[in-house]
Design a protein around this motif. Sequence first.
Motif, PDB file in Angstrom:
ATOM      1  N   TYR A   3      40.930  21.551  -0.440  1.00  0.00           N
ATOM      2  CA  TYR A   3      40.560  21.250  -1.815  1.00  0.00           C
ATOM      3  C   TYR A   3      41.252  22.239  -2.741  1.00  0.00           C
ATOM      4  CZ  TYR A   3      36.820  18.445   0.194  1.00  0.00           C
ATOM      5  OH  TYR A   3      36.111  17.509   0.897  1.00  0.00           O
ATOM      6  N   SER A   4      41.670  21.761  -3.884  1.00  0.00           N
ATOM      7  CA  SER A   4      42.283  22.656  -4.857  1.00  0.00           C
ATOM      8  C   SER A   4      41.185  23.407  -5.604  1.00  0.00           C
ATOM      9  CB  SER A   4      43.133  21.857  -5.852  1.00  0.00           C
ATOM     10  OG  SER A   4      42.295  21.080  -6.685  1.00  0.00           O
ATOM     11  N   VAL A  11      33.912  19.747  -9.186  1.00  0.00           N
ATOM     12  CA  VAL A  11      32.716  19.372  -8.431  1.00  0.00           C
ATOM     13  C   VAL A  11      31.558  20.289  -8.799  1.00  0.00           C
ATOM     14  CG1 VAL A  11      31.700  19.276  -6.119  1.00  0.00           C
ATOM     15  CG2 VAL A  11      33.954  18.294  -6.525  1.00  0.00           C
ATOM     16  N   ASP A  12      31.818  21.593  -8.866  1.00  0.00           N
ATOM     17  CA  ASP A  12      30.775  22.548  -9.252  1.00  0.00           C
ATOM     18  C   ASP A  12      30.208  22.224 -10.624  1.00  0.00           C
ATOM     19  OD1 ASP A  12      31.052  23.917  -6.871  1.00  0.00           O
ATOM     20  OD2 ASP A  12      32.271  25.526  -7.728  1.00  0.00           O
ATOM     21  N   LYS A  13      31.073  21.874 -11.569  1.00  0.00           N
ATOM     22  CA  LYS A  13      30.635  21.538 -12.926  1.00  0.00           C
ATOM     23  C   LYS A  13      29.774  20.270 -12.908  1.00  0.00           C
ATOM     24  CE  LYS A  13      32.344  20.397 -17.540  1.00  0.00           C
ATOM     25  NZ  LYS A  13      33.529  20.149 -18.363  1.00  0.00           N
ATOM     26  N   ASN A  18      24.364  17.759 -13.317  1.00  0.00           N
ATOM     27  CA  ASN A  18      23.646  16.565 -12.890  1.00  0.00           C
ATOM     28  C   ASN A  18      22.522  16.790 -11.888  1.00  0.00           C
ATOM     29  OD1 ASN A  18      25.118  14.136 -14.174  1.00  0.00           O
ATOM     30  ND2 ASN A  18      26.753  15.481 -13.478  1.00  0.00           N
ATOM     31  N   TYR A  19      22.387  17.993 -11.373  1.00  0.00           N
ATOM     32  CA  TYR A  19      21.375  18.249 -10.350  1.00  0.00           C
ATOM     33  C   TYR A  19      20.670  19.574 -10.587  1.00  0.00           C
ATOM     34  CZ  TYR A  19      23.668  14.523  -7.741  1.00  0.00           C
ATOM     35  OH  TYR A  19      24.200  13.320  -7.360  1.00  0.00           O
ATOM     36  N   ASP A  20      19.416  19.636 -10.167  1.00  0.00           N
ATOM     37  CA  ASP A  20      18.668  20.879 -10.085  1.00  0.00           C
ATOM     38  C   ASP A  20      18.554  21.214  -8.601  1.00  0.00           C
ATOM     39  OD1 ASP A  20      18.101  21.233 -12.829  1.00  0.00           O
ATOM     40  OD2 ASP A  20      16.429  19.816 -12.701  1.00  0.00           O
TER      41      ASP A  20
END
Length: 78
Positions: A3-4, A11-13, A18-20
């Motif tokens: 992964y770059s 993905v982290d952003k 979007n998730y807790d």
Amino acid sequence: MAYSKAGMKAVDKYVKNNYDSILVRVPKGRKEDVEAFAATCPEKSVNGLMNRLLRTALGMTEAEWKAAEDEAGVHKTE
């Protein structure tokens, strides 16, 4: 699969927006039991299993569970 850094950052952003996260602690040695049980369930993951159990306990449909709340407490689906 490599992964770059930019891809991992994206993905982290997405996850942050979007998730807790909830940390669940189990007695020493039970983690393997939980993982083995989850593998036998339709979700095949501890995360999926926990989401289904919580959603069911709260009496929500899958759509209701996945619906996000905005800052005013109003449910929104995106």
